[in-house]
Design a protein around this motif. Structure first.
Motif, PDB file in Angstrom:
ATOM      1  N   LEU A   1       3.648   1.338  -4.606  1.00 32.40           N
ATOM      2  CA  LEU A   1       3.688   0.925  -6.012  1.00 32.40           C
ATOM      3  C   LEU A   1       4.149  -0.525  -6.174  1.00 32.40           C
ATOM      4  CD1 LEU A   1       4.986   4.220  -7.633  1.00 32.40           C
ATOM      5  CD2 LEU A   1       2.761   3.125  -8.044  1.00 32.40           C
ATOM      6  N   VAL A   2       5.062  -0.968  -5.327  1.00 29.83           N
ATOM      7  CA  VAL A   2       5.425  -2.395  -5.352  1.00 29.83           C
ATOM      8  C   VAL A   2       4.182  -3.225  -5.055  1.00 29.83           C
ATOM      9  CG1 VAL A   2       6.774  -4.240  -4.256  1.00 29.83           C
ATOM     10  CG2 VAL A   2       7.849  -2.022  -4.693  1.00 29.83           C
TER      11      VAL A   2
ATOM     12  N   ARG B   1       1.903  -3.285  -8.071  1.00 31.94           N
ATOM     13  CA  ARG B   1       2.418  -4.185  -9.107  1.00 31.94           C
ATOM     14  C   ARG B   1       2.142  -5.650  -8.743  1.00 31.94           C
ATOM     15  NH1 ARG B   1       7.762  -2.256 -12.216  1.00 31.94           N
ATOM     16  NH2 ARG B   1       7.186  -0.089 -12.615  1.00 31.94           N
ATOM     17  N   ILE B   2       2.269  -5.962  -7.472  1.00 29.85           N
ATOM     18  CA  ILE B   2       1.984  -7.342  -7.041  1.00 29.85           C
ATOM     19  C   ILE B   2       0.494  -7.647  -7.226  1.00 29.85           C
ATOM     20  CG2 ILE B   2       1.861  -8.852  -5.009  1.00 29.85           C
ATOM     21  CD1 ILE B   2       4.452  -7.459  -4.012  1.00 29.85           C
TER      22      ILE B   2
ATOM     23  N   LEU C   1      -0.915  -8.424 -10.700  1.00 33.36           N
ATOM     24  CA  LEU C   1      -0.698  -9.748 -11.309  1.00 33.36           C
ATOM     25  C   LEU C   1      -2.002 -10.531 -11.426  1.00 33.36           C
ATOM     26  CD1 LEU C   1       2.628 -10.843  -9.567  1.00 33.36           C
ATOM     27  CD2 LEU C   1       2.331 -10.077 -11.936  1.00 33.36           C
TER      28      LEU C   1
ATOM     29  N   THR D   1      -3.244  -3.206 -13.796  1.00 32.78           N
ATOM     30  CA  THR D   1      -2.198  -3.090 -14.824  1.00 32.78           C
ATOM     31  C   THR D   1      -2.477  -1.884 -15.706  1.00 32.78           C
ATOM     32  OG1 THR D   1      -1.942  -5.481 -14.822  1.00 32.78           O
ATOM     33  CG2 THR D   1      -1.015  -4.301 -16.706  1.00 32.78           C
TER      34      THR D   1
END
Lengths: 158, 158, 158, 158, 158, 158, 158, 158
Positions: free
Chosen positions: A127-128, A131-132, A135, A141
Motif C-alpha cells: 500500500l505504501v 500511494r507512491i 502520485l 488514487t
C-alpha cells in the motif's frame, strides 16, 4: 508490454508466504510486479547488480523482506535511489525484533522506509508503494479511495 | 616489511574512540593492523572491494565496528572468507540492542563472530583475533598466557 | 590418526539437536571434531580440566552451546587461550535473550565470539571455525569458496 | 575472635560503591563480613578455591556482585553449597538486563538467589543474609524487627 | 511430629505444575513442607495473616510463586522476617518478564531472593531453601554434596 | 468543609516531584486532594488500613505512584473498591519497565488502571480522576471541555 | 428502557474472544453495555462520531480494545471526556508490547487508563468500569464486595 | 509561486530540534516544505482536516514526527492517501521504543512508512520523500546521485 513498477525482493524463498501478501495487494490494484529471491549476505553481488539495474528498467519502488540481521533493505537502498520499503520478518527469533531494528535503524543518508512485522507489514508495504505510484497515476488514487471505503464498510457491517 | 594481520573497519570515524581499544590491544601484542573507515550503506562498493582484497593482501582477521542497523560485519563476511569479528556499537539508540542483534543474528551460511557492546567488546574483539593468530604463532600463545596471568594478578592485588 | 580440530561443548545433552547442526557443517568440510557434554555449573571441575587440556591435545577451536545463564563459553574462555565460539540457546525462556546476553557481554580480557541463537547460530559457529582453520589450510579456503558459490547458486535457482 | 559470617565477592574493584551498601547494612546488624575481589572469568582458579574454602572457614552466606555476563554468582554456587545471593550490576550496558538475566536464569540444580539491580539490590542482598543468619540467632530477629519498625516509622513521619 | 520447615505459597492453584517441582525437590531431601494457595491481591488479609504466623509455627523459609504483577513474594517479605524466595511465573504474557521484574526489583529494606522463571526456578528455589536449612543441619549438607555429585555424574555419563 | 475527593499515595517521598504534577492538575480543576506517603512493602499495615478507610471518608478515586516492583496500586486495589489509578515511576532501573509491568499486569479480579510513566502519567492520572468525578459533577465536565479547548488552542497557536 | 452505561469498542471483530470477557463481567454486575467494532485507522470518522456522541447518550465509561499500534483508546479519549479504559491486545507480534506501550504512553492532557494484556485485562477493564459506576450506585458497591469475597473464598477453598 | 511538496507534522513544538533535520535535508534538495504542529490526541479535528486537505493543495508526501503513543502518523494515514512517513521520537521514555512500535505496527490497510529514531530518522524521512519526488522529477535523481557520491567521498577521505 507493461513495465514492472514494483520489485519485491526477499532473502529466502521461505519468506514467500509473507511476501505473497504484498503481491496480492499490488495485483488487486493492477500493479505489475516481480518477486526476486536475493540475499544481501549470500548473493551480495547479484543483489547489488539487481538493485543498480532497477531504475534503468523503469521500476519505481522496491520492497525488501528479510528476517534476523535484515540487511537486505539497507543494502538495496545503498545501491539504488528508488524508494525502498523494508518488511521485517520474524524468522530468526526474538519475535522479529532483530529484523525490525535492523530494517529501521539506518544511518542518516541511506533511507529505508519500514513497515510492521510479517503479513500486516507485507500488505502495508504494497500500500505504501501504491500511494507512491498514485502520485503520478490518478487512477490509483481513485482505487485507493475505493479500497479505504470498502475497508471501512467491511468494519462497519461488523 | 611486516604484513598487516588484522584489518579493523568502522562505519564512521566517530567510532574511533571505541575502535581505539582494539588497536591498543593488538599493538600490546605486537600485531600489525590497519584501521579503515568504510560504510556498508554509504560506501558499499569500496567496502566490498576492500573486503575482497583482504585475503590477497595476507590479512588474517577482520574486525568490524558499527552501530544501529549494523550491516558492516555481515556485508564484509559476505565478501571474504576470513574470520570476521563484529563489535556492536551503541550509537543510534536502544542502548545498542539494534547493533547487537544486527551483528549477531546472521543467516546460516555467512558467519559473523560477535563480541559485547562498546569498549569491552572492542578489547575482546582484538583478543579473539590474537587467539586466532596464536594458532600459528607460538610466541602469541606465550603472550596470551602472560596477559591472562597479569590480568589475574592485577585483580588479586585488589 | 587425525587429531580433533574442533571441540564442541554443550551444557546438556538436550542441546544435541542444535549442536548437531555444527557437527554436520564441520563434517561437510571434513573437519574432525568431538562433542562433549559438560556444564559450567554442574561439572565445573571437569569443564575446567577439559578446557585446560585442549591446547595440549592439538585442538584449534572450541564451540560452546548453552542456554539461560550461559556461562559455559565464558568459563571455557577463562581456562584456555583457544578461540572460543559461543552459541546461545533458547532453552530457559525469554526467547534466548538471557543466553545471548550471557554469552556475548563478556568482561574485557576474556573473549568469547558469539553467533546467533539456535540452529542458524550453530551452523555459523562451525563456519567461523572453518574460516579460522582455513588460515593455515588452503584446502579449506577452497572448500569455503565452493560452499559460498553453491549457497549462492541455490538461492539464484530460486 | 569472631568468625566471618558473610563473604562478599565482586568481579571488579570498580563495583565497590555498590557493594559498600551491602557492607554497611551488614555492619549495622553487627555481622562480621569480608569483601573479596575475584572474577569468574579472570581469576577462575582463585574464585573456585575461595568458594570451596568458605564452608570450612565457617562462613554462612556468600554475596556475589557482578555485571555484564555475570557468571560470578553461578560459578560460586557451583563450588560451594552455601546459600549464594547474586547482585546484578549495571556496568556493561543494557541497563543491567544482561547481568540480571545472567544472575537469575540458572540451570536447575545450581541455585542462585538474585536481588534487584544496583544499590537497592546490594542493601537487600545483605538483608537476605541477615534473615538467613537470624534463623539461628534470635538477637538478629530482634534487630530485624527493629529495622522494619524504624523503616516504617521513617516513612510514616513523611 | 516433625514441623513444617518450608512454606510454599502460590497465587493460583493453576501454578501447581510449577510449584510441584519445588515440592518434589524438598521431599527428595526429606524436608517437610506445605503448599498454600494465597493471593497478595485477592486474599490480602489471609496472605498477611499466614505470613505473620510463619515464624511462630517454626517455619524457616518461605517460597512464593506468582506471575504477572507478582506481588506475592514482596508482600510476604513485608509480613515476615523469614528468608523469602520468589519464583516468577510466565502466566500473564511477556514471557514472564513482568513477573521477573516484579519479583526482583524490590525496594531497599524488604528483601526477596529471586530465582529463574518457571520449572528450573522452582527446583532452584527448593535448593536455596535446602542450602539455608543445611546451615544448621549437617545431614542436609551431606545430602547436598550427594546431590551435586550425582548431578555431575549424570552429565558425565552423557 | 469540603471532603477529600482524590487520595494520592506514593511509595517514597522522593516521588513527590512526579506526584506534584497530579496535585497541580487536580487543583487546577478545584478538586480537593491529599497526598500520603505509604509503602506496600515497608508500611503494609498502614497502607491496608488507609486504603480500607477511604470509602468511609468519602474519597472517590485513589492515585498510586510507585517504582520498581510497584506493588502499591495493586495492594491498594485489594483493600478498597474505589477506582485505583497507578502511575509507574522510573526510579529503580530498566527505564521504569519494571514499574510499568508491575502496575499494569494485575491478575483478573483486582483492577488497576495504569497511566504512562513519570510526569506525563502523573498529569493524566489526575485527568482520569477528573473524568470520573465529572460523571456526577457537571461543572467538571464544563471545565474538562475548557481544558481540552485551551490545550488545543495552545498547540494551534504554535 | 435502561440506558447503555458502558460502551466497548474494538478495532476488529477478531478481538471479540477477548472483549467477551469484559461483556461477561459487566453482565454479571447487571450493567447494560454495547459492543462496537470501530477502528481508529480504518474508520476514523465513524470512530470520532461515535465517541463524540457517547456523553449525549448517557454512556458513562468507554472500554477500547486494540492491538499493534493501538491508537483506538487514545483517539477515543481525544473525542470524549468520559473515562476511557484501554485493553492492549497481543495480535500483531512482540507479545503485545506494541499495544501496551501504544495504549499507555499517552501525552499529558489526553488520559487513557490502561489495564493488562488480553483476557485478564479485559476482565479488569470491566471491573474498573464497575468501580467507577459504583461511585454513584451503592448497589454496585455491594456487588463488588460480594465479588471480592467470593473470589477470595474460591482461592481459600483451594 | 511554487507549491508545498512535503508537509511535516509534529505532535509538539518541542520536537522541532529533531524535525529541523528533515527541513534542512529537504531544503538542501530545494524542496519546498511546511512544518505544522498538530497533535493526533490534542487537536484531533484540526489534524484530520489538515490531512484531508493535503492532496487538494498539491502536497505529495507527509512526514509525521511523534513520541510516546505516537498516533500522529497513523491518524494522518487514515485521513489521506498520500505516502506518510513516520519519525518515532524518544520523548516519553523507554528510549523511544514506545514511539517506534506505535509508528510501525500499523494494522493492514492503513500504511505508515517508518524510519529510525530521532535525528538520523528525521534526515532519512526527508530522503525517503526526496526519493519519492524524484520518481517524477529527474533533477532530483541527479541531486540524489550527487548526495550519495559526496557522502561516500566524505567517508573515503576519512
Amino acid at each position: 508490454m507493461e513495465k514492472i513498477q514494483v520489485a519485491i525482493m526477499m532473502g529466502s524463498k521461505n519468506d514467500m508466504p509473507i511476501v505473497e501478501e504484498s503481491v496480492k495487494m499490488l495485483e488487486s490494484f493492477g500493479i505489475k510486479n516481480e518477486v526476486k529471491v536475493l540475499s544481501a549476505h549470500r548473493t551480495p553481488k547479484e543483489t547489488a547488480a539487481y538493485a543498480e539495474a532497477l531504475i534503468g528498467r523503469g521500476v519505481k519502488v522496491v520492497i525488501c523482506a528479510a528476517g534476523g540481521s535484515a540487511a537486505l533493505s539497507g543494502v538495496v537502498a545503498a545501491h539504488t535511489n528508488l524508494p525502498v520499503i523494508g518488511i521485517p520478518l520474524d524468522s530468526m527469533g526474538f519475535n522479529g525484533l532483530d529484523a525490525l531494528l535492523s530494517t529501521i535503524q539506518m544511518p542518516p543518508g541511506v533511507p529505508v522506509a519500514g513497515v510492521g512485522i510479517g503479513k500486516p507489514g507485507a500488505k502495508n508495504a504494497a500500500l505504501v508503494a501504491v500511494r507512491i505510484l498514485a502520485l503520478s497515476d490518478p487512477s490509483l488514487t481513485k482505487k485507493l479511495e475505493d479500497f479505504s471505503r470498502e475497508q471501512a464498510e467491511k468494519i462497519l457491517k461488523g
